[in-house]
Write an enzyme that holds these catalytic residues in place. Structure first.
Site: not given
Length: 181
Positions: A90, A157, A134
């Site tokens: 990422k 997200d 995460q």
């Protein structure tokens, strides 16, 4: 009868090898095609970002001077090797399209309140445009509490209740990557 069985077994074994070779070849071709698609998407995003930099905000250099560099905050609170790889990729993807990424790593002994304090600070920081945690987290952390503490406007997200509601009602908003894919 024995000779017939021996020939049939040989043919079957040979056919299995052919099927396995074809399956491996197909898998490799699919992986290569997916990699090429991903590279094409990254190139397209990079070009669009550069176009936006030039048209809406001035040149890339002017944007850096104005401190308008897109910035992502990544919170990592686990010791999962797969998460390390995912986060590293990422960060690389961010760099390749002109996004600055900050990694905040926590160990299992970190009090959840410390992470909540960081999230609150990142929510208030106008130089941070996106935040993601995460998952999974170390055992003992409350995933929902941490995720829901992210501002829905910075939740990249799309996992806050607000953003999931936007998805449910097909409204404009941040969409989690899995349903979008």
């Amino acid at each position: 009868v024995e000779n017939v069985n021996a020939v049939t077994n040989k043919e079957t074994s040979s056919n299995k090898k052919k099927v396995n070779k074809v399956s491996v070849s197909k898998a490799k071709a699919t992986a290569k095609a997916n990699s090429l698609i991903a590279l094409d998407v990254l190139k397209s995003v990079k070009e669009k970002n550069q176009g936006l930099f030039k048209t809406a905000l001035g040149t890339k250099t002017e944007i850096y001077k104005k401190s308008l560099l897109p910035r992502l905050a990544i919170i990592l609170a686990n010791n999962n090797p797969a998460s390390d790889i995912y986060v590293a990729r990422k960060i690389e993807a961010c760099k390749s399209v002109g996004i600055h990424a900050d990694l905040y790593r926590f160990d299992a002994q970190t009090p959840q309140s410390e992470i909540l304090k960081l999230i609150d600070s990142l929510n208030s920081d106008s130089s941070v445009h996106g935040i993601f945690i995460q998952l999974p987290l170390f055992e003992g952390f409350d995933t929902q509490t941490l995720v829901q503490s992210i501002s829905s406007q910075k939740d990249i997200d799309g996992l806050t209740h607000h953003n999931l509601g936007q998805l449910l009602y097909n409204s404009d908003g941040i969409i989690p990557c899995t349903p979008q894919g």
